[in-house]
Design an enzyme around this catalytic site. Structure first.
Site, PDB file in Angstrom:
ATOM      1  N   GLN A  16     -53.378  45.724  21.588  1.00  0.00           N
ATOM      2  CA  GLN A  16     -54.292  44.655  21.989  1.00  0.00           C
ATOM      3  C   GLN A  16     -54.979  44.814  23.341  1.00  0.00           C
ATOM      4  OE1 GLN A  16     -54.358  39.819  22.718  1.00  0.00           O
ATOM      5  NE2 GLN A  16     -52.588  40.643  21.713  1.00  0.00           N
ATOM      6  N   ARG A  37     -54.905  58.480  15.484  1.00  0.00           N
ATOM      7  CA  ARG A  37     -54.084  59.512  14.869  1.00  0.00           C
ATOM      8  C   ARG A  37     -54.381  59.602  13.370  1.00  0.00           C
ATOM      9  NH1 ARG A  37     -47.844  59.753  16.291  1.00  0.00           N
ATOM     10  NH2 ARG A  37     -48.416  57.698  16.983  1.00  0.00           N
ATOM     11  N   LEU A  71     -58.150  62.144  15.030  1.00  0.00           N
ATOM     12  CA  LEU A  71     -57.945  63.398  15.751  1.00  0.00           C
ATOM     13  C   LEU A  71     -56.485  63.508  16.157  1.00  0.00           C
ATOM     14  CD1 LEU A  71     -59.783  65.685  16.878  1.00  0.00           C
ATOM     15  CD2 LEU A  71     -59.748  64.461  19.059  1.00  0.00           C
ATOM     16  N   LYS A  74     -52.365  66.458  19.502  1.00  0.00           N
ATOM     17  CA  LYS A  74     -51.283  67.401  19.822  1.00  0.00           C
ATOM     18  C   LYS A  74     -51.495  68.741  19.104  1.00  0.00           C
ATOM     19  CE  LYS A  74     -47.879  63.977  21.109  1.00  0.00           C
ATOM     20  NZ  LYS A  74     -46.706  63.214  20.699  1.00  0.00           N
ATOM     21  N   ASN A  95     -54.245  53.094  26.798  1.00  0.00           N
ATOM     22  CA  ASN A  95     -53.086  52.255  27.140  1.00  0.00           C
ATOM     23  C   ASN A  95     -51.840  52.766  26.418  1.00  0.00           C
ATOM     24  OD1 ASN A  95     -54.188  51.138  24.645  1.00  0.00           O
ATOM     25  ND2 ASN A  95     -52.742  49.458  24.886  1.00  0.00           N
ATOM     26  N   PHE A  96     -51.651  54.092  26.530  1.00  0.00           N
ATOM     27  CA  PHE A  96     -50.435  54.685  25.998  1.00  0.00           C
ATOM     28  C   PHE A  96     -49.261  54.328  26.910  1.00  0.00           C
ATOM     29  CE2 PHE A  96     -53.418  58.069  24.321  1.00  0.00           C
ATOM     30  CZ  PHE A  96     -53.290  57.670  22.999  1.00  0.00           C
ATOM     31  N   LYS A 135     -42.210  50.624  28.798  1.00  0.00           N
ATOM     32  CA  LYS A 135     -43.172  50.187  27.782  1.00  0.00           C
ATOM     33  C   LYS A 135     -43.214  48.665  27.849  1.00  0.00           C
ATOM     34  CE  LYS A 135     -42.786  53.947  24.521  1.00  0.00           C
ATOM     35  NZ  LYS A 135     -42.764  54.350  23.119  1.00  0.00           N
ATOM     36  N   VAL A 136     -44.375  48.101  27.702  1.00  0.00           N
ATOM     37  CA  VAL A 136     -44.488  46.647  27.882  1.00  0.00           C
ATOM     38  C   VAL A 136     -45.402  46.030  26.831  1.00  0.00           C
ATOM     39  CG1 VAL A 136     -45.439  44.894  29.453  1.00  0.00           C
ATOM     40  CG2 VAL A 136     -43.977  46.675  30.353  1.00  0.00           C
ATOM     41  N   GLU A 138     -46.984  41.995  25.429  1.00  0.00           N
ATOM     42  CA  GLU A 138     -47.483  40.712  25.914  1.00  0.00           C
ATOM     43  C   GLU A 138     -46.432  39.837  26.615  1.00  0.00           C
ATOM     44  OE1 GLU A 138     -50.679  39.165  25.732  1.00  0.00           O
ATOM     45  OE2 GLU A 138     -49.632  37.644  26.891  1.00  0.00           O
ATOM     46  N   ASP A 167     -52.013  40.821  27.452  1.00  0.00           N
ATOM     47  CA  ASP A 167     -52.791  41.857  26.767  1.00  0.00           C
ATOM     48  C   ASP A 167     -54.292  41.657  26.982  1.00  0.00           C
ATOM     49  OD1 ASP A 167     -50.709  43.297  25.724  1.00  0.00           O
ATOM     50  OD2 ASP A 167     -50.626  42.183  23.863  1.00  0.00           O
ATOM     51  N   GLY A 246     -54.580  21.317  39.858  1.00  0.00           N
ATOM     52  CA  GLY A 246     -55.431  21.166  41.031  1.00  0.00           C
ATOM     53  C   GLY A 246     -55.074  19.993  41.920  1.00  0.00           C
ATOM     54  N   GLY A 247     -53.950  19.331  41.644  1.00  0.00           N
ATOM     55  CA  GLY A 247     -53.524  18.244  42.512  1.00  0.00           C
ATOM     56  C   GLY A 247     -54.068  16.882  42.103  1.00  0.00           C
TER      57      GLY A 247
HETATM   58  N1  COA Z   1     -52.656  62.282  18.058  1.00  0.00           N
HETATM   59  C1  COA Z   1     -51.392  62.675  18.296  1.00  0.00           C
HETATM   60  N2  COA Z   1     -50.492  61.906  18.951  1.00  0.00           N
HETATM   61  C2  COA Z   1     -50.906  60.696  19.343  1.00  0.00           C
HETATM   62  C3  COA Z   1     -52.203  60.228  19.125  1.00  0.00           C
HETATM   63  C4  COA Z   1     -53.114  61.088  18.450  1.00  0.00           C
HETATM   64  N3  COA Z   1     -54.373  60.718  18.212  1.00  0.00           N
HETATM   65  N4  COA Z   1     -52.309  58.965  19.654  1.00  0.00           N
HETATM   66  C5  COA Z   1     -51.114  58.678  20.165  1.00  0.00           C
HETATM   67  N5  COA Z   1     -50.255  59.703  19.998  1.00  0.00           N
HETATM   68  C6  COA Z   1     -48.871  59.801  20.435  1.00  0.00           C
HETATM   69  C7  COA Z   1     -48.711  59.686  21.918  1.00  0.00           C
HETATM   70  O1  COA Z   1     -49.063  60.879  22.548  1.00  0.00           O
HETATM   71  C8  COA Z   1     -47.233  59.358  22.022  1.00  0.00           C
HETATM   72  O2  COA Z   1     -46.499  60.553  21.909  1.00  0.00           O
HETATM   73  P1  COA Z   1     -45.303  60.968  22.938  1.00  0.00           P
HETATM   74  O3  COA Z   1     -44.365  59.810  22.929  1.00  0.00           O
HETATM   75  O4  COA Z   1     -44.751  62.192  22.311  1.00  0.00           O
HETATM   76  O5  COA Z   1     -45.877  61.194  24.260  1.00  0.00           O
HETATM   77  C9  COA Z   1     -46.969  58.556  20.754  1.00  0.00           C
HETATM   78  O6  COA Z   1     -48.141  58.701  19.948  1.00  0.00           O
HETATM   79  C10 COA Z   1     -46.687  57.085  20.939  1.00  0.00           C
HETATM   80  O7  COA Z   1     -47.542  56.510  21.907  1.00  0.00           O
HETATM   81  P2  COA Z   1     -47.024  55.242  22.726  1.00  0.00           P
HETATM   82  O8  COA Z   1     -48.099  54.774  23.628  1.00  0.00           O
HETATM   83  O9  COA Z   1     -45.706  55.580  23.370  1.00  0.00           O
HETATM   84  O10 COA Z   1     -46.839  54.180  21.564  1.00  0.00           O
HETATM   85  P3  COA Z   1     -45.624  53.217  21.262  1.00  0.00           P
HETATM   86  O11 COA Z   1     -45.933  52.567  19.975  1.00  0.00           O
HETATM   87  O12 COA Z   1     -44.301  53.897  21.350  1.00  0.00           O
HETATM   88  O13 COA Z   1     -45.667  52.134  22.453  1.00  0.00           O
HETATM   89  C11 COA Z   1     -46.753  50.439  23.751  1.00  0.00           C
HETATM   90  C12 COA Z   1     -46.610  51.119  22.402  1.00  0.00           C
HETATM   91  C13 COA Z   1     -47.869  49.440  23.673  1.00  0.00           C
HETATM   92  C14 COA Z   1     -45.436  49.731  24.131  1.00  0.00           C
HETATM   93  C15 COA Z   1     -47.045  51.501  24.835  1.00  0.00           C
HETATM   94  O14 COA Z   1     -48.175  52.242  24.429  1.00  0.00           O
HETATM   95  C16 COA Z   1     -47.298  50.923  26.202  1.00  0.00           C
HETATM   96  O15 COA Z   1     -46.380  50.516  26.912  1.00  0.00           O
HETATM   97  N6  COA Z   1     -48.560  50.898  26.642  1.00  0.00           N
HETATM   98  C17 COA Z   1     -48.963  50.451  27.942  1.00  0.00           C
HETATM   99  C18 COA Z   1     -48.897  48.970  28.092  1.00  0.00           C
HETATM  100  C19 COA Z   1     -49.698  48.246  27.039  1.00  0.00           C
HETATM  101  O16 COA Z   1     -50.875  48.429  26.888  1.00  0.00           O
HETATM  102  N7  COA Z   1     -49.001  47.329  26.372  1.00  0.00           N
HETATM  103  C20 COA Z   1     -49.617  46.337  25.532  1.00  0.00           C
HETATM  104  C21 COA Z   1     -50.104  46.794  24.279  1.00  0.00           C
HETATM  105  S1  COA Z   1     -51.001  45.469  23.589  1.00  0.00           S
END
Ligand code: COA
Length: 420
Positions: A16, A37, A71, A74, A95-96, A135-136, A138, A167, A246-247
């Site tokens: 989000q 991905r 795409l 990796k 926002n990974f 990781k975080v 909302e 978010d 606002g008081g």
């Molecule tokens: N091709 C290949 N790999 C891809 C890809 C693509 N197009 N897009 C993403 N990936 C991979 C990433 O490289 C990552 O791999 P790694 O763990 O080996 O480095 C993997 O997918 C997972 O990405 P990640 O961001 O860790 O996703 P998640 O589902 O585990 O975590 C969040 C989700 C939201 C918790 C995390 O992205 C995060 O904390 N983001 C920042 C804060 C944020 O925006 N939070 C709110 C989201 S609304």
């Protein structure tokens, strides 16, 4: 002509916060290329599914006006394509989880080597420090940013709010940073890193609560209902229920029908400039000067008496009677009422969008209205819908290059491709 026409965004966002940012940039006219991905895409495509087989509303409502390329970043050929995207685009938004982009091989240093004009914009849960690797989502941000501790009633649990301030709120902050960085680049010729953490974004929106934290040192917060109710204050800003921040003495009052309708309520503020008009309206003209009523600080508990009047009217009647007298009130509108509001549809704030998989659905349009940069909300892309178009038309790959990239597995799910 749109405000951000000509700006190309490499949209590496998901869920989000990031998608909110890039959707806004798309509405302002940027060409937003969402990189997903292969075979999977943004996880929200298949979250909270209401129409089997179709992209969810969670996804469609956050990804309007974008193009989608699949795409595998990796895969070696996928990295080659990503490098070309970085060289071609103006802004990379991601926002990974912390470190994910580095692990793909795209550190900030590498990105600058590829494109010194690149603006790299990131949302993270926390800023630099002891929680930077977390990781975080909302509600974590709402809790860590000070919102939950100050939301709810003084005798109840901390509460998260329905507004997605962690978010969507952080996505908004990031969009502003990106636009400012684009403006600075006009003069400096250089890109820069833009970071907004969700904790910082929430805290920025809770600014008035940090104000109150410091005011506590000077004594109890006299405008809080808690003060009128004689409940002692602790050492941190308390939850203030529905008190006005606002008081000015105000809170949510029952309206006609409250016994059965969970939203038959209005916000009511007894602001000083409106007090005399309020007294006349509710048929209590003597309250204008009556002891215990005349001063704003005395009026907190008088809202109970005003409620006796609001309970005789619907929330819309209260609005219709108060508005012409400049008495600020706010009907508690349900999402059903908002979705049916003709006025919001007329301004493009509520829009109906058609989608090939799910048919027509409602969405929230662009909340920023610009006289010289109109917004037409178009549907979100299907997964990889624009892969070929982007590779050949935006990145300039030839037809044989396209076949090579396809054969490498960089743009398709290899397992799915093998099964075909
Ligand atoms: N091709 C290949 N790999 C891809 C890809 C693509 N197009 N897009 C993403 N990936 C991979 C990433 O490289 C990552 O791999 P790694 O763990 O080996 O480095 C993997 O997918 C997972 O990405 P990640 O961001 O860790 O996703 P998640 O589902 O585990 O975590 C969040 C989700 C939201 C918790 C995390 O992205 C995060 O904390 N983001 C920042 C804060 C944020 O925006 N939070 C709110 C989201 S609304």
């Amino acid at each position: 002509m749109k405000a951000l026409e000509g700006v190309k965004i490499l949209d590496f966002t998901h869920v989000q916060s990031g998608p909110t940012c890039t959707q806004l940039l798309a509405w302002l006219g940027a060409d937003v290329i969402k990189v997903e991905r292969p075979g999977v895409g943004d996880a929200t495509r298949k979250q909270l599914v209401d129409v089997p087989g179709a992209d969810s509303l969670y996804f469609t409502m956050l990804n309007h006006n974008k193009r989608s390329i699949t795409l595998n970043s990796k895969n070696a050929t996928g990295k080659e394509v990503l490098e070309r995207l970085i060289k071609t685009c103006d802004v990379l938004v991601e926002n990974f989880a912390p470190g994910a982009l580095d692990r793909m091989g795209f550190t900030w240093e590498r990105i600058q080597e590829l494109n010194p004009r690149m603006i790299m914009a990131s949302v993270k849960g926390f800023g630099p420090g002891k929680y930077e690797d977390c990781k975080v989502y909302e509600n974590v941000a709402q809790c860590a940013g000070g919102s939950a501790s100050t939301t709810g009633f003084v005798d109840g649990l901390p509460l998260v709010t329905g507004a997605q301030i962690g978010d969507s709120g952080t996505g908004l902050h990031l969009a502003l940073g990106i636009v400012a960085a684009l403006y600075q680049r006009e003069k400096s010729g250089r890109g820069q890193k833009v970071l907004t953490s969700m904790q910082d974004g929430v805290l920025n929106l809770c600014r008035v609560k940090l104000r109150d934290q410091q005011r506590l040192a000077a004594g109890p917060l006299t405008e809080y209902s808690q003060f009128g109710d004689g409940v002692p204050f602790g050492d941190a800003t308390p939850r203030a229920g529905n008190d006005s921040g606002g008081g000015q003495p105000g809170r949510i009052l029952k309206c006609k029908g409250w016994e059965t309708d969970p939203n038959a309520y209005t916000y009511f503020i007894t602001q000083a400039p409106a007090w005399e008009k309020i007294c006349d309206l509710i048929g209590e003209p003597e309250w204008k000067t009556k002891k215990g009523y005349a001063k704003p600080s005395e009026r907190l508990d008088k809202l109970n008496e005003i409620e006796q009047w609001t309970m005789t009217r619907t929330k819309f009647e209260v609005m219709d009677l108060c508005n012409p007298l400049d008495i600020p009130v706010g009907p508690i509108l349900s999402m059903k009422e908002i979705s049916e509001d003709e006025g919001l549809r007329a301004t493009g704030t509520i829009v109906e969008v058609d989608h090939p998989e799910r048919g027509k659905y409602l969405s929230v349009g662009c909340p920023i209205k610009m006289s010289d940069s109109p917004v037409e909300v178009t549907r979100s892309p299907l997964l990889g819908e624009h892969t070929e178009e982007i590779l050949t038309q935006v990145l300039g790959y030839s037809a044989s290059d396209f076949d090579r990239i396809k054969a490498s597995g960089a743009i398709s799910d290899q397992k799915a491709a093998a099964a075909e």
